[in-house]
Enzyme design. Structure first.
Site, PDB file in Angstrom:
ATOM      1  N   ILE A  20       0.834  -1.197   0.000  1.00 60.29           N
ATOM      2  CA  ILE A  20       0.000   0.000   0.000  1.00 60.29           C
ATOM      3  C   ILE A  20       0.879   1.262   0.000  1.00 60.29           C
ATOM      4  O   ILE A  20       0.533   2.276  -0.608  1.00 60.29           O
ATOM      5  CB  ILE A  20      -0.941  -0.028   1.230  1.00 60.29           C
ATOM      6  CG1 ILE A  20      -1.938  -1.186   1.087  1.00 60.29           C
ATOM      7  CG2 ILE A  20      -1.667   1.308   1.414  1.00 60.29           C
ATOM      8  CD1 ILE A  20      -2.694  -1.524   2.364  1.00 60.29           C
ATOM      9  N   ASP A  79      14.082   2.666  11.752  1.00 55.57           N
ATOM     10  CA  ASP A  79      13.397   1.639  12.543  1.00 55.57           C
ATOM     11  C   ASP A  79      12.388   2.343  13.440  1.00 55.57           C
ATOM     12  O   ASP A  79      12.761   3.073  14.362  1.00 55.57           O
ATOM     13  CB  ASP A  79      14.413   0.850  13.372  1.00 55.57           C
ATOM     14  CG  ASP A  79      13.755  -0.301  14.119  1.00 55.57           C
ATOM     15  OD1 ASP A  79      12.514  -0.295  14.279  1.00 55.57           O
ATOM     16  OD2 ASP A  79      14.493  -1.214  14.548  1.00 55.57           O
ATOM     17  N   ASN A 106       1.765   4.168   7.431  1.00 60.62           N
ATOM     18  CA  ASN A 106       1.387   2.939   6.722  1.00 60.62           C
ATOM     19  C   ASN A 106       2.097   1.692   7.261  1.00 60.62           C
ATOM     20  O   ASN A 106       1.585   0.581   7.138  1.00 60.62           O
ATOM     21  CB  ASN A 106       1.713   3.128   5.233  1.00 60.62           C
ATOM     22  CG  ASN A 106       1.592   1.843   4.444  1.00 60.62           C
ATOM     23  OD1 ASN A 106       0.497   1.358   4.210  1.00 60.62           O
ATOM     24  ND2 ASN A 106       2.730   1.269   4.054  1.00 60.62           N
ATOM     25  N   LYS A 142       3.095  13.099  16.275  1.00 61.49           N
ATOM     26  CA  LYS A 142       3.602  14.149  17.162  1.00 61.49           C
ATOM     27  C   LYS A 142       4.672  14.995  16.460  1.00 61.49           C
ATOM     28  O   LYS A 142       4.569  16.230  16.405  1.00 61.49           O
ATOM     29  CB  LYS A 142       4.189  13.500  18.424  1.00 61.49           C
ATOM     30  CG  LYS A 142       4.916  14.475  19.331  1.00 61.49           C
ATOM     31  CD  LYS A 142       5.407  13.822  20.609  1.00 61.49           C
ATOM     32  CE  LYS A 142       6.283  14.815  21.361  1.00 61.49           C
ATOM     33  NZ  LYS A 142       6.434  14.507  22.766  1.00 61.49           N
ATOM     34  N   TYR A 175      -2.874  -7.551  17.117  1.00 63.31           N
ATOM     35  CA  TYR A 175      -3.094  -6.745  15.903  1.00 63.31           C
ATOM     36  C   TYR A 175      -4.323  -5.863  16.077  1.00 63.31           C
ATOM     37  O   TYR A 175      -4.286  -4.652  15.823  1.00 63.31           O
ATOM     38  CB  TYR A 175      -3.243  -7.670  14.691  1.00 63.31           C
ATOM     39  CG  TYR A 175      -3.308  -6.943  13.372  1.00 63.31           C
ATOM     40  CD1 TYR A 175      -2.246  -6.158  12.927  1.00 63.31           C
ATOM     41  CD2 TYR A 175      -4.435  -7.035  12.556  1.00 63.31           C
ATOM     42  CE1 TYR A 175      -2.312  -5.480  11.719  1.00 63.31           C
ATOM     43  CE2 TYR A 175      -4.508  -6.367  11.338  1.00 63.31           C
ATOM     44  CZ  TYR A 175      -3.441  -5.593  10.924  1.00 63.31           C
ATOM     45  OH  TYR A 175      -3.503  -4.918   9.720  1.00 63.31           O
ATOM     46  N   LYS A 179      -4.628  -1.740  16.332  1.00 64.21           N
ATOM     47  CA  LYS A 179      -5.333  -0.984  15.284  1.00 64.21           C
ATOM     48  C   LYS A 179      -6.561  -0.268  15.845  1.00 64.21           C
ATOM     49  O   LYS A 179      -6.894   0.833  15.385  1.00 64.21           O
ATOM     50  CB  LYS A 179      -5.713  -1.922  14.133  1.00 64.21           C
ATOM     51  CG  LYS A 179      -4.519  -2.450  13.339  1.00 64.21           C
ATOM     52  CD  LYS A 179      -3.850  -1.350  12.518  1.00 64.21           C
ATOM     53  CE  LYS A 179      -2.791  -1.889  11.569  1.00 64.21           C
ATOM     54  NZ  LYS A 179      -2.181  -0.840  10.740  1.00 64.21           N
ATOM     55  N   VAL A 208      -5.969  -7.206   1.658  1.00 64.98           N
ATOM     56  CA  VAL A 208      -5.404  -6.539   0.478  1.00 64.98           C
ATOM     57  C   VAL A 208      -4.419  -7.491  -0.191  1.00 64.98           C
ATOM     58  O   VAL A 208      -3.676  -8.220   0.490  1.00 64.98           O
ATOM     59  CB  VAL A 208      -4.671  -5.227   0.871  1.00 64.98           C
ATOM     60  CG1 VAL A 208      -4.218  -4.471  -0.375  1.00 64.98           C
ATOM     61  CG2 VAL A 208      -5.575  -4.340   1.721  1.00 64.98           C
ATOM     62  N   THR A 210      -1.467  -7.812  -1.153  1.00 71.81           N
ATOM     63  CA  THR A 210      -0.063  -7.410  -1.082  1.00 71.81           C
ATOM     64  C   THR A 210       0.794  -8.664  -0.885  1.00 71.81           C
ATOM     65  O   THR A 210       0.282  -9.749  -0.643  1.00 71.81           O
ATOM     66  CB  THR A 210       0.188  -6.454   0.102  1.00 71.81           C
ATOM     67  OG1 THR A 210      -0.014  -7.174   1.317  1.00 71.81           O
ATOM     68  CG2 THR A 210      -0.741  -5.260   0.066  1.00 71.81           C
TER      69      THR A 210
HETATM   70  N1  LIG Z   1      -2.172  -6.382   3.449  1.00 72.85           N
HETATM   71  C1  LIG Z   1      -3.364  -6.467   4.021  1.00 72.85           C
HETATM   72  O1  LIG Z   1      -4.120  -7.426   3.806  1.00 72.85           O
HETATM   73  C2  LIG Z   1      -3.842  -5.363   4.938  1.00 72.85           C
HETATM   74  C3  LIG Z   1      -5.180  -5.402   5.423  1.00 72.85           C
HETATM   75  C4  LIG Z   1      -5.624  -4.396   6.283  1.00 72.85           C
HETATM   76  C5  LIG Z   1      -4.753  -3.389   6.667  1.00 72.85           C
HETATM   77  N2  LIG Z   1      -3.472  -3.375   6.195  1.00 72.85           N
HETATM   78  C6  LIG Z   1      -2.599  -2.300   6.654  1.00 72.85           C
HETATM   79  O2  LIG Z   1      -2.013  -1.640   5.550  1.00 72.85           O
HETATM   80  C7  LIG Z   1      -0.702  -1.184   5.879  1.00 72.85           C
HETATM   81  C8  LIG Z   1       0.286  -1.657   4.832  1.00 72.85           C
HETATM   82  O3  LIG Z   1       0.204  -3.047   4.716  1.00 72.85           O
HETATM   83  P1  LIG Z   1       0.986  -3.847   3.535  1.00 72.85           P
HETATM   84  O4  LIG Z   1       0.397  -5.206   3.509  1.00 72.85           O
HETATM   85  O5  LIG Z   1       1.025  -3.002   2.315  1.00 72.85           O
HETATM   86  O6  LIG Z   1       2.464  -3.842   4.079  1.00 72.85           O
HETATM   87  P2  LIG Z   1       3.379  -4.988   4.787  1.00 72.85           P
HETATM   88  O7  LIG Z   1       2.686  -5.597   5.945  1.00 72.85           O
HETATM   89  O8  LIG Z   1       3.940  -5.867   3.746  1.00 72.85           O
HETATM   90  O9  LIG Z   1       4.574  -4.085   5.244  1.00 72.85           O
HETATM   91  C9  LIG Z   1       4.492  -3.011   6.101  1.00 72.85           C
HETATM   92  C10 LIG Z   1       5.802  -2.238   6.035  1.00 72.85           C
HETATM   93  O10 LIG Z   1       6.172  -1.900   7.372  1.00 72.85           O
HETATM   94  C11 LIG Z   1       7.564  -2.012   7.472  1.00 72.85           C
HETATM   95  N3  LIG Z   1       8.025  -2.229   8.849  1.00 72.85           N
HETATM   96  C12 LIG Z   1       7.880  -3.337   9.603  1.00 72.85           C
HETATM   97  N4  LIG Z   1       8.511  -3.165  10.790  1.00 72.85           N
HETATM   98  C13 LIG Z   1       9.056  -1.919  10.770  1.00 72.85           C
HETATM   99  C14 LIG Z   1       9.861  -1.173  11.679  1.00 72.85           C
HETATM  100  N5  LIG Z   1      10.224  -1.672  12.867  1.00 72.85           N
HETATM  101  N6  LIG Z   1      10.273   0.057  11.303  1.00 72.85           N
HETATM  102  C15 LIG Z   1       9.928   0.572  10.095  1.00 72.85           C
HETATM  103  N7  LIG Z   1       9.163  -0.078   9.193  1.00 72.85           N
HETATM  104  C16 LIG Z   1       8.752  -1.313   9.532  1.00 72.85           C
HETATM  105  C17 LIG Z   1       7.924  -3.213   6.608  1.00 72.85           C
HETATM  106  O11 LIG Z   1       9.297  -3.202   6.255  1.00 72.85           O
HETATM  107  C18 LIG Z   1       6.982  -3.003   5.429  1.00 72.85           C
HETATM  108  O12 LIG Z   1       7.578  -2.210   4.411  1.00 72.85           O
HETATM  109  C19 LIG Z   1      -0.411  -1.713   7.300  1.00 72.85           C
HETATM  110  O13 LIG Z   1      -0.652  -0.677   8.238  1.00 72.85           O
HETATM  111  C20 LIG Z   1      -1.436  -2.820   7.477  1.00 72.85           C
HETATM  112  O14 LIG Z   1      -1.786  -3.029   8.829  1.00 72.85           O
HETATM  113  C21 LIG Z   1      -3.000  -4.337   5.350  1.00 72.85           C
END
Ligand SMILES: NC(=O)c1ccc[n+]([C@@H]2O[C@H](COP(=O)([O-])OP(=O)(O)OC[C@H]3O[C@@H](n4cnc5c(N)ncnc54)[C@H](O)[C@@H]3O)[C@@H](O)[C@H]2O)c1
Length: 283
Positions: A20, A79, A106, A142, A175, A179, A208, A210
């Site tokens: 996303i 991080d 995100n 913040k 989770y 959220k 999603v 992904t």
């Molecule tokens: N994919 C789904 O099915 C889905 C469904 C509902 C909500 N979401 C939400 O959408 C958003 C994006 O999801 P996605 O599936 O595209 O991504 P993802 O879960 O593949 O990745 C999330 C990103 O967060 C980064 N990350 C993890 N730990 C980290 C840290 N300590 N410091 C910095 N970055 C860190 C990862 O490197 C990654 O790039 C998230 O907030 C997720 O909760 C996703």
């Protein structure tokens, strides 16, 4: 469309090839925004198979795409479990571009280790989920909020939550709790920042398509003798069949709603949580 020309957007967790974050970066860049991309530097073995095959380089690859669209792009490895790194990252972005207008929270903790009944949930896993999914959203809000208030020209913050922010599910305690908290943070921040014409909203996607990293999906695929991609395709197809609109979301479906919330047209919308789920959940 050039509605975001002159604006700067910071997007966390933006390095995934099908994520996303990337879809949002490209959508906002296409509308004229300059982009700051941030992510965790992950070792190659922690990347999804599709990314390894295509020699994907995370935010470095996304940055090339943003620049191809004619926009400036800054990459910052950060991080989000470390408050000092977040503060330094926000400072670096504001200094580099000379301004900051938009924050998209995100990133999330890598899922899977949380997928157990609450009685078996490890405390360190709980704390990690709260740290990345909630506390980091607070800290980014913040520190970016301080820049936006000082700039005095309004702004936009969008938090990517989940349908799990509105409905708990079995084996989803950490989770969901992390959220649900994001929605409370969204509402409270919206009220704090409203006098500064800064809107704060959330987007709540259902499943999603992904390449999200999931230790649980890796273990299930191994147990079934399937490749991770084949197992993931099964999950995507089954979830699509359960969805009224007949498929699960693509990252672009989510990015489209983020872009609306960032647009001038959404200037009177704040503190809300928009579902993007094909009709699977209504409240
Ligand atoms: N994919 C789904 O099915 C889905 C469904 C509902 C909500 N979401 C939400 O959408 C958003 C994006 O999801 P996605 O599936 O595209 O991504 P993802 O879960 O593949 O990745 C999330 C990103 O967060 C980064 N990350 C993890 N730990 C980290 C840290 N300590 N410091 C910095 N970055 C860190 C990862 O490197 C990654 O790039 C998230 O907030 C997720 O909760 C996703």
């Amino acid at each position: 469309m050039a509605g975001l020309v002159g604006k700067v957007a910071l997007i966390t967790g933006a390095g995934g090839m099908k994520g996303i974050g990337r879809a949002t970066a490209l959508k906002l860049a296409a509308q004229g925004a300059d982009i700051a991309l941030t992510d965790l530097q992950r070792p190659p073995e922690a990347l999804p198979p599709g990314e390894i095959r295509q020699q994907w380089r995370g935010i470095a690859s996304v940055a090339e795409e943003v620049e191809t669209l004619g926009r400036r792009c800054l990459q910052v490895w950060c991080d989000l479990s470390d408050s000092a790194q977040i503060q330094a990252m926000v400072q670096q972005v504001a200094t580099h571009f000379g301004r900051l207008d938009i924050l998209v929270n995100n990133a999330r903790a890598i899922i899977g280790r949380d997928k157990v009944p609450v009685t078996e949930l490890r405390e360190d896993v709980w704390h990690h989920f709260l740290a990345i999914n909630t506390t980091a959203v607070f800290l980014c809000t913040k520190f970016v909020g301080q820049v936006l208030v000082q700039q005095g020209q309004g702004g936009r913050i969008v938090n990517i939550a989940s349908d799990a922010a509105k409905r708990g599910s079995a084996m989803g305690a950490a989770y969901s709790a992390s959220k649900f908290a994001v929605l409370g943070l969204t509402q409270a921040s919206a009220l704090d920042l409203a006098p500064h014409r800064i809107t704060v909203n959330a987007v709540c996607p259902g499943p999603v398509n992904t390449d999200r990293l999931s230790y649980w999906e890796q273990a299930q695929a191994e147990a079934k003798g399937l490749s991770l991609e084949a197992f993931r395709a099964q999950i995507v197809a089954e979830a699509g069949q359960r969805t009224p609109l007949g498929r699960i979301a693509e990252s672009e479906d989510v990015a489209n709603v983020v872009a609306f919330l960032i647009s001038e047209d959404a200037g009177f919308v704040t503190g809300q949580a928009y579902n993007v789920n094909g009709g699977a959940l209504f409240h």
